[in-house]
Design a protein around this motif. Structure first.
Motif, PDB file in Angstrom:
ATOM      1  N   ASN A 119       6.007   1.106   7.131  1.00  0.00           N
ATOM      2  CA  ASN A 119       6.318   1.938   8.614  1.00  0.00           C
ATOM      3  C   ASN A 119       5.792   3.603   8.035  1.00  0.00           C
ATOM      4  OD1 ASN A 119       7.394   2.575   5.994  1.00  0.00           O
ATOM      5  ND2 ASN A 119       9.666   2.428   6.803  1.00  0.00           N
ATOM      6  N   GLN A 120       5.908   4.821   8.436  1.00  0.00           N
ATOM      7  CA  GLN A 120       5.645   6.260   8.223  1.00  0.00           C
ATOM      8  C   GLN A 120       6.113   6.999   7.120  1.00  0.00           C
ATOM      9  OE1 GLN A 120       3.265   6.811  10.132  1.00  0.00           O
ATOM     10  NE2 GLN A 120       3.017   8.929   8.664  1.00  0.00           N
ATOM     11  N   GLY A 121       6.894   6.145   7.153  1.00  0.00           N
ATOM     12  CA  GLY A 121       7.988   6.462   5.554  1.00  0.00           C
ATOM     13  C   GLY A 121       7.651   6.577   4.507  1.00  0.00           C
ATOM     14  N   MET A 122       7.013   5.812   4.420  1.00  0.00           N
ATOM     15  CA  MET A 122       5.889   5.352   2.814  1.00  0.00           C
ATOM     16  C   MET A 122       4.812   5.450   3.153  1.00  0.00           C
ATOM     17  SD  MET A 122       8.042   4.281   0.649  1.00  0.00           S
ATOM     18  CE  MET A 122       9.560   3.282   1.057  1.00  0.00           C
ATOM     19  N   GLN A 123       3.788   6.340   4.104  1.00  0.00           N
ATOM     20  CA  GLN A 123       2.672   6.974   4.425  1.00  0.00           C
ATOM     21  C   GLN A 123       2.704   8.359   4.393  1.00  0.00           C
ATOM     22  OE1 GLN A 123      -0.126   5.008   5.361  1.00  0.00           O
ATOM     23  NE2 GLN A 123       0.791   3.693   4.154  1.00  0.00           N
ATOM     24  N   ASN A 124       4.297   8.450   3.830  1.00  0.00           N
ATOM     25  CA  ASN A 124       4.636  10.018   3.678  1.00  0.00           C
ATOM     26  C   ASN A 124       3.797  10.946   2.228  1.00  0.00           C
ATOM     27  OD1 ASN A 124       4.490  10.594   6.561  1.00  0.00           O
ATOM     28  ND2 ASN A 124       7.119  10.910   5.870  1.00  0.00           N
ATOM     29  N   THR A 125       3.879   9.490   1.422  1.00  0.00           N
ATOM     30  CA  THR A 125       3.697   9.683  -0.130  1.00  0.00           C
ATOM     31  C   THR A 125       1.809   9.700  -0.068  1.00  0.00           C
ATOM     32  OG1 THR A 125       6.004   8.798  -0.703  1.00  0.00           O
ATOM     33  CG2 THR A 125       4.066   9.014  -2.302  1.00  0.00           C
ATOM     34  N   VAL A 126       1.866  11.144  -0.104  1.00  0.00           N
ATOM     35  CA  VAL A 126       0.436  11.277  -0.556  1.00  0.00           C
ATOM     36  C   VAL A 126      -0.051  11.316  -1.958  1.00  0.00           C
ATOM     37  CG1 VAL A 126      -1.723  13.127  -0.282  1.00  0.00           C
ATOM     38  CG2 VAL A 126      -0.056  12.719   0.980  1.00  0.00           C
ATOM     39  N   VAL A 127      -1.466  10.133  -2.275  1.00  0.00           N
ATOM     40  CA  VAL A 127      -1.437   9.291  -3.243  1.00  0.00           C
ATOM     41  C   VAL A 127      -3.183   9.528  -3.638  1.00  0.00           C
ATOM     42  CG1 VAL A 127      -1.665   7.446  -5.027  1.00  0.00           C
ATOM     43  CG2 VAL A 127       0.581   7.739  -3.938  1.00  0.00           C
ATOM     44  N   LEU A 133      -6.775   4.259 -10.220  1.00  0.00           N
ATOM     45  CA  LEU A 133      -7.304   3.487 -10.284  1.00  0.00           C
ATOM     46  C   LEU A 133      -8.445   2.867 -12.198  1.00  0.00           C
ATOM     47  CD1 LEU A 133     -10.996   3.151  -7.690  1.00  0.00           C
ATOM     48  CD2 LEU A 133      -8.828   1.893  -8.018  1.00  0.00           C
ATOM     49  N   PRO A 134      -7.816   1.573 -12.600  1.00  0.00           N
ATOM     50  CA  PRO A 134      -7.702   0.203 -11.867  1.00  0.00           C
ATOM     51  C   PRO A 134      -6.416  -0.171 -11.422  1.00  0.00           C
ATOM     52  CG  PRO A 134      -7.798  -0.038 -13.572  1.00  0.00           C
ATOM     53  CD  PRO A 134      -7.633   0.731 -13.923  1.00  0.00           C
ATOM     54  N   PHE A 135      -5.522   0.485 -10.896  1.00  0.00           N
ATOM     55  CA  PHE A 135      -4.461   0.414 -10.488  1.00  0.00           C
ATOM     56  C   PHE A 135      -4.221   0.578  -9.356  1.00  0.00           C
ATOM     57  CE2 PHE A 135      -3.181   1.772 -14.731  1.00  0.00           C
ATOM     58  CZ  PHE A 135      -2.106   1.159 -15.584  1.00  0.00           C
ATOM     59  N   ARG A 136      -3.780   0.057  -8.501  1.00  0.00           N
ATOM     60  CA  ARG A 136      -4.378  -0.320  -7.098  1.00  0.00           C
ATOM     61  C   ARG A 136      -2.580  -0.003  -5.878  1.00  0.00           C
ATOM     62  NH1 ARG A 136      -3.851  -4.570  -3.016  1.00  0.00           N
ATOM     63  NH2 ARG A 136      -4.678  -3.835  -1.156  1.00  0.00           N
ATOM     64  N   TRP A 137      -2.113   1.298  -5.381  1.00  0.00           N
ATOM     65  CA  TRP A 137      -1.374   1.973  -4.914  1.00  0.00           C
ATOM     66  C   TRP A 137      -0.962   1.187  -3.487  1.00  0.00           C
ATOM     67  CZ3 TRP A 137       2.435   5.342  -5.464  1.00  0.00           C
ATOM     68  CH2 TRP A 137       3.434   5.824  -5.136  1.00  0.00           C
ATOM     69  N   VAL A 138       0.475   0.573  -2.881  1.00  0.00           N
ATOM     70  CA  VAL A 138       0.458  -0.200  -1.717  1.00  0.00           C
ATOM     71  C   VAL A 138       1.723   0.113  -0.735  1.00  0.00           C
ATOM     72  CG1 VAL A 138       0.359  -3.023  -0.763  1.00  0.00           C
ATOM     73  CG2 VAL A 138      -0.507  -2.507  -2.918  1.00  0.00           C
ATOM     74  N   ALA A 139       1.459   0.085  -0.479  1.00  0.00           N
ATOM     75  CA  ALA A 139       2.599   0.944   0.065  1.00  0.00           C
ATOM     76  C   ALA A 139       3.362   0.248   1.302  1.00  0.00           C
ATOM     77  CB  ALA A 139       2.245   1.916   1.367  1.00  0.00           C
ATOM     78  N   HIS A 140       4.098  -0.892   1.510  1.00  0.00           N
ATOM     79  CA  HIS A 140       4.814  -1.697   1.628  1.00  0.00           C
ATOM     80  C   HIS A 140       5.789  -0.731   3.498  1.00  0.00           C
ATOM     81  CE1 HIS A 140       3.955  -4.306  -1.459  1.00  0.00           C
ATOM     82  NE2 HIS A 140       4.777  -3.384  -1.715  1.00  0.00           N
ATOM     83  N   SER A 143       8.804  -0.038   1.248  1.00  0.00           N
ATOM     84  CA  SER A 143       8.646   0.246  -0.727  1.00  0.00           C
ATOM     85  C   SER A 143       7.189   0.818  -0.846  1.00  0.00           C
ATOM     86  CB  SER A 143       9.530  -0.979  -1.617  1.00  0.00           C
ATOM     87  OG  SER A 143       8.669  -2.374  -1.079  1.00  0.00           O
ATOM     88  N   VAL A 144       6.627   1.201  -1.817  1.00  0.00           N
ATOM     89  CA  VAL A 144       5.499   0.960  -2.460  1.00  0.00           C
ATOM     90  C   VAL A 144       5.802   0.270  -3.812  1.00  0.00           C
ATOM     91  CG1 VAL A 144       5.025   3.472  -0.831  1.00  0.00           C
ATOM     92  CG2 VAL A 144       6.614   3.598  -3.159  1.00  0.00           C
ATOM     93  N   SER A 145       4.342  -0.511  -3.675  1.00  0.00           N
ATOM     94  CA  SER A 145       3.734  -1.074  -5.347  1.00  0.00           C
ATOM     95  C   SER A 145       2.543  -0.415  -5.901  1.00  0.00           C
ATOM     96  CB  SER A 145       3.884  -2.527  -5.093  1.00  0.00           C
ATOM     97  OG  SER A 145       4.994  -2.996  -4.489  1.00  0.00           O
ATOM     98  N   LEU A 146       2.806  -0.390  -7.253  1.00  0.00           N
ATOM     99  CA  LEU A 146       1.588  -0.234  -8.120  1.00  0.00           C
ATOM    100  C   LEU A 146       1.557  -1.092  -8.740  1.00  0.00           C
ATOM    101  CD1 LEU A 146      -0.186   2.494  -8.910  1.00  0.00           C
ATOM    102  CD2 LEU A 146       1.101   2.022 -11.737  1.00  0.00           C
ATOM    103  N   ILE A 147      -0.642  -1.611  -8.385  1.00  0.00           N
ATOM    104  CA  ILE A 147      -0.174  -3.460  -8.743  1.00  0.00           C
ATOM    105  C   ILE A 147      -1.787  -2.846  -9.476  1.00  0.00           C
ATOM    106  CG2 ILE A 147      -1.310  -5.734  -8.056  1.00  0.00           C
ATOM    107  CD1 ILE A 147       0.313  -5.344  -5.792  1.00  0.00           C
ATOM    108  N   LEU A 148      -1.941  -3.669 -10.922  1.00  0.00           N
ATOM    109  CA  LEU A 148      -2.677  -4.106 -11.706  1.00  0.00           C
ATOM    110  C   LEU A 148      -3.135  -5.498 -11.754  1.00  0.00           C
ATOM    111  CD1 LEU A 148      -4.796  -2.809 -13.584  1.00  0.00           C
ATOM    112  CD2 LEU A 148      -2.843  -3.160 -15.875  1.00  0.00           C
ATOM    113  N   LEU A 211       7.939   6.384  -7.299  1.00  0.00           N
ATOM    114  CA  LEU A 211       6.535   5.606  -7.941  1.00  0.00           C
ATOM    115  C   LEU A 211       5.328   6.627  -7.966  1.00  0.00           C
ATOM    116  CD1 LEU A 211       6.088   2.797  -8.958  1.00  0.00           C
ATOM    117  CD2 LEU A 211       5.242   2.887  -7.178  1.00  0.00           C
ATOM    118  N   LYS A 212       5.305   7.187  -7.391  1.00  0.00           N
ATOM    119  CA  LYS A 212       4.180   8.728  -8.001  1.00  0.00           C
ATOM    120  C   LYS A 212       4.158   9.379  -8.808  1.00  0.00           C
ATOM    121  CE  LYS A 212       1.502  12.915  -5.764  1.00  0.00           C
ATOM    122  NZ  LYS A 212       1.359  13.327  -4.475  1.00  0.00           N
TER     123      LYS A 212
END
Length: 238
Positions: A119-127, A133-140, A143-148, A211-212
């Motif tokens: 949704n747009q709410g999570m897109q408002n967090t600018v990263v 990198l190599p961590f990957r930021w994913v917006a759900h 929620s948001v996730s940081l994946i490695l 999370l940012k």
């Protein structure tokens, strides 16, 4: 393929020596590799972050792979971490259809559903995703996730305690991140959570800014060799 070669491939995989697998299997021309060995090589490429090579390799044995759940899973994995979620979803769905006991494929299907429904709410967090990198930021969706991809970063840090059972897997990263939160960013306690798997570290939050803050701080700590080794010295084996 002989039994001794397969034994070595399995041993190197368990020891996360994926480069040895690549060295061994690329001694043979790729178009001469047996189907099962092609799968081993593609898995190794995935595990070292060379997703494009895995995609090309697996696509070359499509006819044999169409009825193989593992082939679909590995191709889905490569597409997912290459940032091509819609293509990944199709292959994970096929993997789960062919093997309904595949909980990893099911997890990826759910994760991609969240990503595609973000949704747009999570897109408002600018990263600055490049800086992470190599961590990957994913917006759900909520929620948001940081994946490695575990095993692809800072292996030398974990190697220092290998005799204690640390391997640098997702759970070990989770233990390290927990120490970081506790000692460096205690204000994020209860706002950033961890959900690691054997081959993947995942931090998540319903608060994008929290999370940012964690992501930027943790990546900076990882780049400070003295600091990250000091924090890791107090990590506990999961």
């Amino acid at each position: 393929m002989n039994k001794e070669q397969l034994k070595n491939l399995d041993m190197w995989f368990n020891e996360e020596q994926h480069e040895l697998i690549i060295q061994e299997l690329t001694k043979t021309a790729l178009d001469k590799l047996e189907y099962e060995l092609t799968g081993h090589l593609a898995r190794a490429y995935n595990n070292v972050g060379q997703y494009g090579k895995a995609i090309i390799l697996l696509s070359g044995v499509r006819d044999e792979g169409e009825t193989d759940s593992l082939w679909h899973y590995r191709l889905g994995y490569a597409y997912y971490y290459a940032g091509r979620e819609e293509e990944a979803l199709r292959y994970f769905e096929n993997a789960y259809r062919l093997d309904p006991t595949d909980e990893q494929a099911k997890m990826f299907i759910q994760s991609i559903g969240d990503i595609l429904g973000e949704n747009q709410g999570m897109q408002n967090t600018v990263v600055d995703e490049e800086a992470l990198l190599p961590f990957r930021w994913v917006a759900h969706a909520s929620s948001v996730s940081l994946i490695l991809n575990a095993g692809s970063y800072k292996n030398e840090v974990f190697a220092g305690r290998i005799d204690e059972g640390f391997e640098g897997n997702g759970y070990d990263w989770g233990s390290l991140a927990a120490v970081f939160i506790d000692e460096v960013m205690p204000d994020l306690e209860g706002r950033v959570h961890f959900d690691p798997e054997a081959d993947m570290f995942c931090a998540y939050s319903e608060d994008g800014e929290s999370l940012k803050q964690f992501a930027l701080g943790f990546k900076a700590a990882c780049e400070d060799d003295v600091l990250i080794r000091d924090l890791f010295s107090r990590s506990e084996l999961d």
